[in-house]
Design a protein around this motif. Structure first.
Motif, PDB file in Angstrom:
ATOM      1  N   ARG A  71       0.840  -1.209   0.000  1.00  0.00           N
ATOM      2  CA  ARG A  71       0.000   0.000   0.000  1.00  0.00           C
ATOM      3  C   ARG A  71       0.870   1.252   0.000  1.00  0.00           C
ATOM      4  O   ARG A  71       0.502   2.275   0.579  1.00  0.00           O
ATOM      5  N   ARG A  72       1.990   1.215  -0.671  1.00  0.00           N
ATOM      6  CA  ARG A  72       2.981   2.282  -0.535  1.00  0.00           C
ATOM      7  C   ARG A  72       2.474   3.642  -1.015  1.00  0.00           C
ATOM      8  O   ARG A  72       2.945   4.668  -0.535  1.00  0.00           O
ATOM      9  N   VAL A  73       1.555   3.657  -1.961  1.00  0.00           N
ATOM     10  CA  VAL A  73       0.955   4.917  -2.404  1.00  0.00           C
ATOM     11  C   VAL A  73      -0.555   4.732  -2.491  1.00  0.00           C
ATOM     12  O   VAL A  73      -1.030   3.826  -3.194  1.00  0.00           O
ATOM     13  N   GLU A  74      -1.305   5.582  -1.805  1.00  0.00           N
ATOM     14  CA  GLU A  74      -2.760   5.566  -1.879  1.00  0.00           C
ATOM     15  C   GLU A  74      -3.231   6.945  -2.324  1.00  0.00           C
ATOM     16  O   GLU A  74      -2.794   7.960  -1.761  1.00  0.00           O
ATOM     17  N   ILE A  75      -4.083   6.965  -3.328  1.00  0.00           N
ATOM     18  CA  ILE A  75      -4.644   8.231  -3.798  1.00  0.00           C
ATOM     19  C   ILE A  75      -6.073   8.360  -3.271  1.00  0.00           C
ATOM     20  O   ILE A  75      -6.837   7.396  -3.282  1.00  0.00           O
TER      21      ILE A  75
END
Length: 511
Positions: A71-75
């Motif tokens: 989940r290193r980047v969540e927008i």
């Protein structure tokens, strides 16, 4: 459109959830009020003695499903159709599909959001703009995993009534999404995943767990299929992180550390506790302030001890393509903030714009490498006390005339947008949501009631706020909904008794 979502079977499912759990929701909301009164009277909060065995126990949450391991980047963003497609195409690992603070509860938004989620789950979502531009899912990008944020426990949905009372909005949002999509998500290798907002105690987490259990039983979905990440965005919840994870342990995925809602909660919780809880300008209270640092360190420590993911806060900057210098400076701040989070052990973080996805990913890639997360960093050296969580007086910064003006300006601008049906508003190169207006108006309430002196020597009074509001009103006119927005802002910023949520009176002003 409503008939596609509000089928008799779906409404019956939501009705069952409401009849089973609405009364307990009401009891827990009443408990919030009594707990706040006790905290104000004592001037503090502490870890619960009655749950000490939970904090000391050796237990872990359920192992993450494959779709939520990295989940290193969540927008984040609303479920508006074009923005949904852009989020799914952004390259982020997760899309936080926001039915809460980045949305408005206009009934068209509530239902169209569910339609858009239905199509997004099935990969059929498309959109053509009035100008003829076509939007569709890209074949060369893995779509972001969908994690839905329903509205908080405190809100009702007056467009649906059961047994003569409005439905619980959280159960409407959760129930409709789960009913229509749970089986389809499982068939596609994912599942029904949620972010849970505005929680204030482990008892509220227990209620969500009971909702999940009943929903899965009713539809024949295996127990533990649902996974939930809890936003620790209230101060009372910060004292119950272990307990919240424990109550949801068969359905828990992680915790999230935010900023604006946490500051808003601090003011709300200690609104009657005196000047030691008065905050300086909101923009000067960063995540490195001592009490915010204690909160984030404790969150990472708690999550990783329990096998749960620690998710970082929002990067709300919107790149300004007409001013590259402003954009470059802002991106450096975003990079520094994400570097702090990755270095502290967070497993990922939030961004509000697709152009920020590469920045966040680069930072976390440099720390994670080929690993999907940092669960192995248990942060055993971290030890946080109740006093550190409440050490507001050590926060650097001051109350300024510019800060007062900004609070009024941004708060009113956001309410104009909200009342018009747009909950994700671009204001001064930032993507703002309901938390923006909450911290703006609550800060002014706090300054007025504590007779705070600004950097220019003036004392903050109701008359000063009204005069500033009149100036902002004159500058923005003529704008649709401006008069209503100004009246609402004055109401919630200057009321004798602090209104717990501005979205409650705001909801009364929309169809």
């Amino acid at each position: 459109m409503p008939q596609e979502i509000l089928t008799p079977e779906a409404v019956a499912f939501v009705a069952d959830l409401n009849r089973t759990f609405a009364a307990r929701r009401d009891e827990l909301l009443a408990l919030r009020a009594s707990r706040r009164a006790a905290a104000a009277a004592s001037g503090g909060l502490d870890f619960l003695p009655e749950t000490a065995q939970v904090r000391a126990g050796d237990w872990r949450v359920a192992q993450a499903p494959p779709a939520l391991t990295d989940r290193r980047v969540e927008i984040t963003g609303p479920t508006e159709r074009k923005m949904a497609i852009n989020a799914l195409n952004s390259g982020a690992k997760v899309w936080l599909a926001d039915l809460e603070d980045a949305n408005t509860p206009h009934w068209d938004n509530v239902i169209s959001g569910q339609v858009n989620l239905y199509d997004a789950v099935r990969g059929t979502i498309v959109h053509t703009s009035p100008e003829g531009k076509h939007y569709a899912l890209r074949s060369d990008v893995r779509p972001a995993t969908i994690v839905v944020r329903p509205r908080g426990w405190h809100l009702d949905e007056r467009h649906l009534e059961f047994d003569g009372r409005p439905a619980v909005a959280a159960l409407v949002d959760f129930g409709l999404y789960f009913f229509h999509n749970a089986r389809e998500l499982l068939a596609r290798g994912a599942g029904p995943y949620f972010y849970l907002p505005k929680m204030e105690s482990h008892l509220e987490a227990r209620l969500w767990n009971e909702v999940f259990t009943r929903a899965q039983e009713r539809l024949g979905i295996p127990h533990g299929t649902i996974r939930a990440t809890v936003l620790i965005e209230t101060v009372p919840a910060a004292f119950e992180m272990d307990e919240i994870l424990y109550e949801l342990r068969e359905h828990a995925s992680g915790l999230n550390a935010g900023r604006w809602d946490y500051l808003f909660s601090l003011i709300k919780t200690f609104r009657d506790a005196g000047p030691e809880f008065v905050l300086p300008d909101r923009n000067s209270v960063t995540m490195t302030a001592p009490f915010m640092r204690a909160y984030t360190e404790l969150l990472v420590r708690t999550c990783h001890r329990r096998g749960a993911f620690a998710m970082g806060g929002m990067a709300a900057f919107i790149p300004n393509r007409r001013d590259p210098e402003v954009t470059a400076a802002a991106l450096e701040k975003v990079r520094a903030d994400k570097s702090r989070e990755a270095g502290d052990g967070f497993d990922g973080s939030w961004v509000a714009h697709p152009d920020l996805v590469p920045v966040c990913q680069e930072v976390f890639d440099s720390v994670l490498g080929e690993r999907p997360n940092q669960l192995d960093r248990t942060r055993d050296e971290v030890s946080v006390t109740a006093a550190q969580l409440l050490d507001v007086k050590s926060t650097p910064g001051a109350a300024t005339a510019a800060g007062l003006r900004a609070a009024v300006d941004v708060g009113v601008r956001y309410l104009v947008s909200w009342l018009s049906g747009n909950g994700a508003a671009a204001i001064h190169n930032l993507m703002e949501d309901a938390a923006t207006a909450e911290i703006s108006r609550s800060q002014l309430w706090q300054w007025v009631h504590n007779e705070v002196v600004l950097d220019d020597g003036r004392t903050v009074t109701a008359d000063l706020v009204r005069a500033t509001l009149a100036e902002v009103r004159a500058e923005l006119a003529p704008v649709a909904q401006l008069d209503t927005a100004c009246e609402l802002f004055e109401q919630v910023a200057l009321a004798a008794e602090f209104p717990d949520f501005l979205t409650v009176p705001a909801y009364a002003k929309i169809d």
